[in-house]
Design a protein around this motif. Structure first.
Motif, PDB file in Angstrom:
ATOM      1  N   THR A 299       0.870  -1.160   0.000  1.00 40.28           N
ATOM      2  CA  THR A 299       0.000   0.000   0.000  1.00 40.28           C
ATOM      3  C   THR A 299       0.915   1.219   0.000  1.00 40.28           C
ATOM      4  OG1 THR A 299      -1.940   1.027   1.047  1.00 40.28           O
ATOM      5  CG2 THR A 299      -0.243   0.162   2.534  1.00 40.28           C
TER       6      THR A 299
ATOM      7  N   ILE B 210       0.548   7.548   3.040  1.00 46.21           N
ATOM      8  CA  ILE B 210       0.523   8.936   2.595  1.00 46.21           C
ATOM      9  C   ILE B 210       1.018   9.884   3.678  1.00 46.21           C
ATOM     10  CG2 ILE B 210      -0.947  10.794   1.719  1.00 46.21           C
ATOM     11  CD1 ILE B 210      -0.569   8.415  -0.241  1.00 46.21           C
TER      12      ILE B 210
ATOM     13  N   VAL C 205      -8.899  12.710   4.335  1.00 44.21           N
ATOM     14  CA  VAL C 205      -9.468  11.628   3.518  1.00 44.21           C
ATOM     15  C   VAL C 205     -10.736  12.104   2.806  1.00 44.21           C
ATOM     16  CG1 VAL C 205     -10.549   9.338   3.621  1.00 44.21           C
ATOM     17  CG2 VAL C 205      -8.413   9.767   4.844  1.00 44.21           C
TER      18      VAL C 205
ATOM     19  N   GLY D 281     -10.137  12.136  -1.031  1.00 44.18           N
ATOM     20  CA  GLY D 281     -10.442  10.756  -1.373  1.00 44.18           C
ATOM     21  C   GLY D 281     -11.319  10.558  -2.590  1.00 44.18           C
TER      22      GLY D 281
ATOM     23  N   LEU E 205     -10.408   9.181  -6.967  1.00 43.51           N
ATOM     24  CA  LEU E 205      -9.178   8.396  -7.088  1.00 43.51           C
ATOM     25  C   LEU E 205      -9.490   6.999  -7.611  1.00 43.51           C
ATOM     26  CD1 LEU E 205      -7.527   9.399  -3.700  1.00 43.51           C
ATOM     27  CD2 LEU E 205      -6.976  10.291  -5.979  1.00 43.51           C
TER      28      LEU E 205
ATOM     29  N   THR F 108      -8.806   3.169  -3.083  1.00 43.71           N
ATOM     30  CA  THR F 108      -9.306   3.694  -1.827  1.00 43.71           C
ATOM     31  C   THR F 108      -8.245   4.491  -1.071  1.00 43.71           C
ATOM     32  OG1 THR F 108     -10.807   1.823  -1.601  1.00 43.71           O
ATOM     33  CG2 THR F 108     -10.309   3.045   0.399  1.00 43.71           C
ATOM     34  N   LEU F 109      -8.636   5.674  -0.634  1.00 44.29           N
ATOM     35  CA  LEU F 109      -7.846   6.471   0.294  1.00 44.29           C
ATOM     36  C   LEU F 109      -8.565   6.362   1.633  1.00 44.29           C
ATOM     37  CD1 LEU F 109      -5.473   8.524   0.680  1.00 44.29           C
ATOM     38  CD2 LEU F 109      -7.203  10.318   0.365  1.00 44.29           C
TER      39      LEU F 109
ATOM     40  N   TYR G 181      -3.153   4.591   0.881  1.00 39.11           N
ATOM     41  CA  TYR G 181      -3.821   4.616  -0.414  1.00 39.11           C
ATOM     42  C   TYR G 181      -3.544   3.329  -1.173  1.00 39.11           C
ATOM     43  CZ  TYR G 181      -4.901   5.853  -5.236  1.00 39.11           C
ATOM     44  OH  TYR G 181      -5.411   5.861  -6.512  1.00 39.11           O
TER      45      TYR G 181
ATOM     46  N   LEU H 134      -1.584  14.460  -2.411  1.00 37.46           N
ATOM     47  CA  LEU H 134      -1.221  13.200  -1.758  1.00 37.46           C
ATOM     48  C   LEU H 134       0.290  13.025  -1.655  1.00 37.46           C
ATOM     49  CD1 LEU H 134      -3.782  10.663  -3.267  1.00 37.46           C
ATOM     50  CD2 LEU H 134      -3.999  12.126  -1.247  1.00 37.46           C
TER      51      LEU H 134
END
Length: 103
Positions: A18, A21, A34, A38, A41, A44-45, A62, A82
């Motif tokens: 992963t 961030i 987030v 988020g 994107l 998933t953040l 992320y 990010l």
């Protein structure tokens, strides 16, 4: 929203990664980050709770990548919002270990 990939994968493959961030002591600030960044994107953040120096620490992560190379390629293409905090590639298994230790 807590990062589901890190929590729900029972036995991640050793190569699964992963992107970490950022980390912060304020859950409210992490939630706001987030929510703000988020949307739109490809992956998933989200965030998860860990500990740092015995105090709660919240890590924004992320995506889920099957190889380090995929994660690294995505890292190079992150939007400025990010990438500003200096994110890095992190094994999902390491994130899971942090989550378990914080419980």
């Amino acid at each position: 929203r807590i990062v589901e990939i890190c929590i729900h994968k029972v036995h991640p493959d050793e190569s699964e990664e992963t992107l970490q961030i950022l980390g912060a002591s304020s859950e409210a600030n992490v939630q706001a980050f987030v929510e703000r960044y988020g949307g739109g994107l490809r992956q998933t953040l989200g965030y998860y709770r860990s500990q740092r120096g015995g105090a709660p620490w919240f890590i924004v992560a992320y995506g889920e990548f099957t190889t380090r190379e995929q994660a690294s390629a995505t890292l190079r293409r992150l939007p400025q919002a990010l990438s500003a905090a200096g994110p890095w590639v992190r094994p999902i298994a390491a994130a899971q270990a942090e989550i378990r230790a914080a419980r």
